[in-house]
Design a protein around this motif. Structure first.
Motif, PDB file in Angstrom:
ATOM      1  N   ASP A  59       0.818  -1.213   0.000  1.00  0.00           N
ATOM      2  CA  ASP A  59       0.000   0.000   0.000  1.00  0.00           C
ATOM      3  C   ASP A  59       0.853   1.265   0.000  1.00  0.00           C
ATOM      4  OD1 ASP A  59      -2.511  -1.178  -0.045  1.00  0.00           O
ATOM      5  OD2 ASP A  59      -2.786  -1.102   2.131  1.00  0.00           O
ATOM      6  N   ARG A 101      -4.659  -2.337  -5.908  1.00  0.00           N
ATOM      7  CA  ARG A 101      -4.300  -0.930  -6.039  1.00  0.00           C
ATOM      8  C   ARG A 101      -3.814  -0.399  -4.686  1.00  0.00           C
ATOM      9  NH1 ARG A 101      -8.133   4.039  -8.273  1.00  0.00           N
ATOM     10  NH2 ARG A 101      -6.602   5.694  -7.904  1.00  0.00           N
ATOM     11  N   GLN A 103      -3.169   1.855  -1.488  1.00  0.00           N
ATOM     12  CA  GLN A 103      -4.050   2.811  -0.826  1.00  0.00           C
ATOM     13  C   GLN A 103      -3.386   4.162  -0.582  1.00  0.00           C
ATOM     14  OE1 GLN A 103      -6.520   1.307   2.387  1.00  0.00           O
ATOM     15  NE2 GLN A 103      -6.132  -0.791   1.740  1.00  0.00           N
ATOM     16  N   GLU A 105      -0.823   6.491  -2.545  1.00  0.00           N
ATOM     17  CA  GLU A 105      -0.108   6.630  -3.805  1.00  0.00           C
ATOM     18  C   GLU A 105       0.914   7.761  -3.751  1.00  0.00           C
ATOM     19  OE1 GLU A 105      -2.639   4.947  -7.221  1.00  0.00           O
ATOM     20  OE2 GLU A 105      -3.955   6.399  -6.229  1.00  0.00           O
TER      21      GLU A 105
END
Length: 199
Positions: A59, A101, A103, A105
């Motif tokens: 993440d 994906r 969490q 970025e």
């Protein structure tokens, strides 16, 4: 304590200590939930915990290339642990969790990114205790528990370097709230991964 209280309460304390106070309840609940998973019962239970670690560090992996964090924090790239965790999972005969994906970025605002990284760096402190317990399962820095091993500079020094940078960041009141929001989001992320692995 709500996120908006960070700037107004404990004003005489450094930001890192105010952040600890603001997130204590969330952190304590998470710690209790993880230990309820009996992660040192056997290697299979411990592997579930390592999978949680992998999911969380996946993440946040982009944060280790975050330009603003890199300018603020000493040896940011050297604090990255995802590869070590992946190696531990392979040692334990585990496939890596399904890609998802991230969490947190790379474009996350600095204050929120600091909150996320606070949780990751804080886990290193607890990791030193968990590392000793992992030894009972025959795991160490060479096999299965390398991501819990202390930094060569020592876990306390490594933490002090991080908190010094965290405390020195120039943030306004809204950003102070964002630091707490980032940390709370990180703790929720870990909790979600715990529930997925220990359901």
């Amino acid at each position: 304590m709500a996120a908006h209280d960070l700037a107004s309460d404990f004003t005489d304390l450094p930001r890192s200590q105010r952040l600890k106070a603001a997130t204590r309840a969330t952190h304590d609940r998470l710690d209790r939930r993880i230990m309820a998973g009996d992660i040192f019962a056997d290697r299979e239970r411990f592997a579930r915990f390592v999978r949680v670690q992998y999911r969380f560090h996946r993440d946040i992996d982009a944060l280790y290339a975050h330009p603003a964090l890199d300018a603020l924090l000493p040896d940011l790239a050297g604090r990255r642990r995802l590869d070590q965790i992946a190696s531990d999972l392979r040692d334990l005969g585990q496939a890596l969790p399904t890609p998802a994906r991230p969490q947190a970025e790379a474009g996350l605002p600095l204050a929120q990114a600091l909150g996320w990284l606070y949780v990751a760096e804080g886990s290193n402190l607890g990791g030193s205790v968990l590392y000793k317990l992992a030894a009972k399962l025959g795991l160490d820095r060479e096999f299965g528990a390398r991501h819990l091993a202390a930094h060569p500079d020592g876990v306390a020094r490594h933490w002090r370097e991080f908190t010094a940078a965290l405390d020195s960041a120039a943030l306004d009141a809204a950003q102070e709230r964002d630091v707490v929001a980032g940390a709370e989001a990180a703790f929720r992320s870990v909790r979600g991964h715990v529930e997925a692995e220990f359901a």
